[in-house]
Design an enzyme around this catalytic site. Structure first.
Site, PDB file in Angstrom:
ATOM      1  N   ASP A 196      -2.891  73.323  84.537  1.00 52.58           N
ATOM      2  CA  ASP A 196      -1.806  72.890  83.652  1.00 52.58           C
ATOM      3  C   ASP A 196      -2.099  73.365  82.225  1.00 52.58           C
ATOM      4  O   ASP A 196      -3.112  72.984  81.629  1.00 52.58           O
ATOM      5  CB  ASP A 196      -1.724  71.358  83.720  1.00 52.58           C
ATOM      6  CG  ASP A 196      -0.632  70.787  82.844  1.00 52.58           C
ATOM      7  OD1 ASP A 196      -0.093  71.512  81.987  1.00 52.58           O
ATOM      8  OD2 ASP A 196      -0.316  69.597  83.008  1.00 52.58           O
ATOM      9  N   THR A 200      10.909  89.963  83.752  1.00 48.10           N
ATOM     10  CA  THR A 200      10.112  89.143  84.675  1.00 48.10           C
ATOM     11  C   THR A 200      10.894  88.913  85.970  1.00 48.10           C
ATOM     12  O   THR A 200      12.101  89.172  86.052  1.00 48.10           O
ATOM     13  CB  THR A 200       9.766  87.771  84.057  1.00 48.10           C
ATOM     14  OG1 THR A 200      10.926  86.942  84.105  1.00 48.10           O
ATOM     15  CG2 THR A 200       9.263  87.880  82.628  1.00 48.10           C
ATOM     16  N   LYS A 201      10.184  88.366  86.956  1.00 45.78           N
ATOM     17  CA  LYS A 201      10.824  88.090  88.248  1.00 45.78           C
ATOM     18  C   LYS A 201      11.995  87.115  88.067  1.00 45.78           C
ATOM     19  O   LYS A 201      13.101  87.336  88.563  1.00 45.78           O
ATOM     20  CB  LYS A 201       9.794  87.498  89.203  1.00 45.78           C
ATOM     21  CG  LYS A 201      10.395  87.143  90.531  1.00 45.78           C
ATOM     22  CD  LYS A 201       9.387  86.503  91.444  1.00 45.78           C
ATOM     23  CE  LYS A 201      10.110  85.860  92.612  1.00 45.78           C
ATOM     24  NZ  LYS A 201       9.258  85.012  93.409  1.00 45.78           N
ATOM     25  N   ASP A 218      10.518  76.477  83.964  1.00 40.98           N
ATOM     26  CA  ASP A 218      11.348  75.756  84.936  1.00 40.98           C
ATOM     27  C   ASP A 218      12.447  74.998  84.187  1.00 40.98           C
ATOM     28  O   ASP A 218      12.148  74.242  83.263  1.00 40.98           O
ATOM     29  CB  ASP A 218      10.481  74.775  85.731  1.00 40.98           C
ATOM     30  CG  ASP A 218       9.432  75.510  86.563  1.00 40.98           C
ATOM     31  OD1 ASP A 218       9.777  76.510  87.223  1.00 40.98           O
ATOM     32  OD2 ASP A 218       8.255  75.094  86.540  1.00 40.98           O
ATOM     33  N   GLU A 264      -0.329  82.831  77.709  1.00 41.93           N
ATOM     34  CA  GLU A 264       0.939  82.845  78.442  1.00 41.93           C
ATOM     35  C   GLU A 264       0.985  81.609  79.329  1.00 41.93           C
ATOM     36  O   GLU A 264       0.107  81.388  80.171  1.00 41.93           O
ATOM     37  CB  GLU A 264       1.117  84.104  79.304  1.00 41.93           C
ATOM     38  CG  GLU A 264       2.538  84.082  79.896  1.00 41.93           C
ATOM     39  CD  GLU A 264       2.873  85.211  80.852  1.00 41.93           C
ATOM     40  OE1 GLU A 264       1.966  85.950  81.274  1.00 41.93           O
ATOM     41  OE2 GLU A 264       4.070  85.331  81.190  1.00 41.93           O
TER      42      GLU A 264
HETATM   43  C1  LIG Z   1      10.410  79.696  86.690  1.00 46.15           C
HETATM   44  S1  LIG Z   1       8.757  80.216  86.807  1.00 46.15           S
HETATM   45  C2  LIG Z   1       8.714  81.639  85.706  1.00 46.15           C
HETATM   46  C3  LIG Z   1       7.557  82.542  85.998  1.00 46.15           C
HETATM   47  C4  LIG Z   1       7.502  83.830  85.161  1.00 46.15           C
HETATM   48  N1  LIG Z   1       7.255  83.551  83.758  1.00 46.15           N
HETATM   49  C5  LIG Z   1       8.763  84.639  85.317  1.00 46.15           C
HETATM   50  O1  LIG Z   1       9.535  84.707  84.346  1.00 46.15           O
HETATM   51  O2  LIG Z   1       8.978  85.207  86.395  1.00 46.15           O
HETATM   52  C6  LIG Z   1       7.917  78.992  85.829  1.00 46.15           C
HETATM   53  C7  LIG Z   1       6.407  79.008  86.032  1.00 46.15           C
HETATM   54  O3  LIG Z   1       5.830  78.072  85.124  1.00 46.15           O
HETATM   55  C8  LIG Z   1       4.760  77.421  85.781  1.00 46.15           C
HETATM   56  N2  LIG Z   1       4.496  76.172  85.059  1.00 46.15           N
HETATM   57  C9  LIG Z   1       5.277  75.085  84.951  1.00 46.15           C
HETATM   58  N3  LIG Z   1       4.689  74.128  84.211  1.00 46.15           N
HETATM   59  C10 LIG Z   1       3.486  74.636  83.838  1.00 46.15           C
HETATM   60  C11 LIG Z   1       2.402  74.122  83.084  1.00 46.15           C
HETATM   61  N4  LIG Z   1       2.428  72.902  82.554  1.00 46.15           N
HETATM   62  N5  LIG Z   1       1.308  74.911  82.907  1.00 46.15           N
HETATM   63  C12 LIG Z   1       1.258  76.153  83.445  1.00 46.15           C
HETATM   64  N6  LIG Z   1       2.265  76.681  84.174  1.00 46.15           N
HETATM   65  C13 LIG Z   1       3.359  75.946  84.366  1.00 46.15           C
HETATM   66  C14 LIG Z   1       5.274  77.252  87.201  1.00 46.15           C
HETATM   67  O4  LIG Z   1       4.232  77.022  88.128  1.00 46.15           O
HETATM   68  C15 LIG Z   1       5.984  78.573  87.436  1.00 46.15           C
HETATM   69  O5  LIG Z   1       5.106  79.558  87.983  1.00 46.15           O
END
Ligand SMILES: C[S@@+](CC[C@H](N)C(=O)[O-])C[C@H]1O[C@@H](n2cnc3c(N)ncnc32)[C@H](O)[C@@H]1O
Length: 199
Positions: free
Chosen positions: A81, A172-173, A104, A29
């Site tokens: 990452d 999800t949130k 994002d 994930e």
């Molecule tokens: C908008 S949030 C969505 C979180 C969750 N999946 C939800 O739906 O509530 C996007 C998440 O992706 C993470 N993220 C962005 N780029 C990433 C990367 N290259 N590797 C791991 N996580 C990443 C961010 O830190 C953030 O917690």
């Protein structure tokens, strides 16, 4: 592989997923956020192993707490990452699939190169999943949904597209926030194409 706690993985070389998840097929994930839904998935799909990676979230400690509370044996966490993890710490064809929920959106045109779904990443992820491995995605951001349609629709490594909301995907949130603001949710499922077998 060094581990700060039983459930937090700090990889130093290629991760031995076979031992980490006792031979279960493994889902990666990318971007677990709070991790609430990650723990729900791990609980409702005990036959799978879940490797949850987030680059920047205060949710790591909470998720590890949830793993302890629920006694989950099939979920491990990496703070880092996911692209680095995919490139340096996972071997070819080692994953059953990848899940990316509400990445994002990077709405500004000049920031769109930062989006997680990109052609080179689509190739990397295809290399790391089994033949016929899956990539499930969801977004509440219509321009990102179009971006996924175009990027993965044009990728020779993936076959698929929009699907009805999967019954196994918890809310999800970020999905809740999108729904509160009246945005439509788009779900996608892609399967690694045969051409990716030659990667
Ligand atoms: C908008 S949030 C969505 C979180 C969750 N999946 C939800 O739906 O509530 C996007 C998440 O992706 C993470 N993220 C962005 N780029 C990433 C990367 N290259 N590797 C791991 N996580 C990443 C961010 O830190 C953030 O917690």
């Amino acid at each position: 592989m060094a581990q700060d706690s039983e459930f937090l993985v700090t990889p130093e070389g290629v991760i031995d997923l076979e031992s980490l998840f006792a031979g279960r097929p493994v889902m990666l994930e990318i971007g677990f956020g709070t991790g609430i839904t990650t723990a729900q998935m791990a609980e409702q799909e005990p036959e799978l192993g879940f490797l949850a990676v987030d680059v920047h979230t205060p949710g790591v400690g909470d998720l590890i707490g949830r793993i302890h509370e629920a006694g989950l044996t099939n979920l491990r966490v990496i703070a880092g990452d996911a692209m680095h993890v995919l490139e340096h710490h996972l071997g070819s064809r080692c994953l059953a699939g990848v899940r990316t929920f509400f990445p994002d959106p990077w709405p500004k045109v000049r920031h769109q190169k930062r989006r997680l779904v990109q052609p080179d990443r689509a190739r990397l992820i295809a290399d790391r999943v089994h033949p016929h491995g899956t990539w499930d995605l969801a977004t509440d951001w219509a321009p990102y949904a179009e971006h996924i349609d175009i990027t993965l629709g044009n990728s020779e490594y993936w076959l698929g597209g929009r699907v009805p909301r999967p019954s196994w995907r918890p809310v999800t949130k970020y999905e809740s926030l999108g729904l509160e603001q009246g945005r439509a949710i788009a779900d996608f499922r892609y399967i690694r194409s045969d051409i990716a077998h030659t990667l």
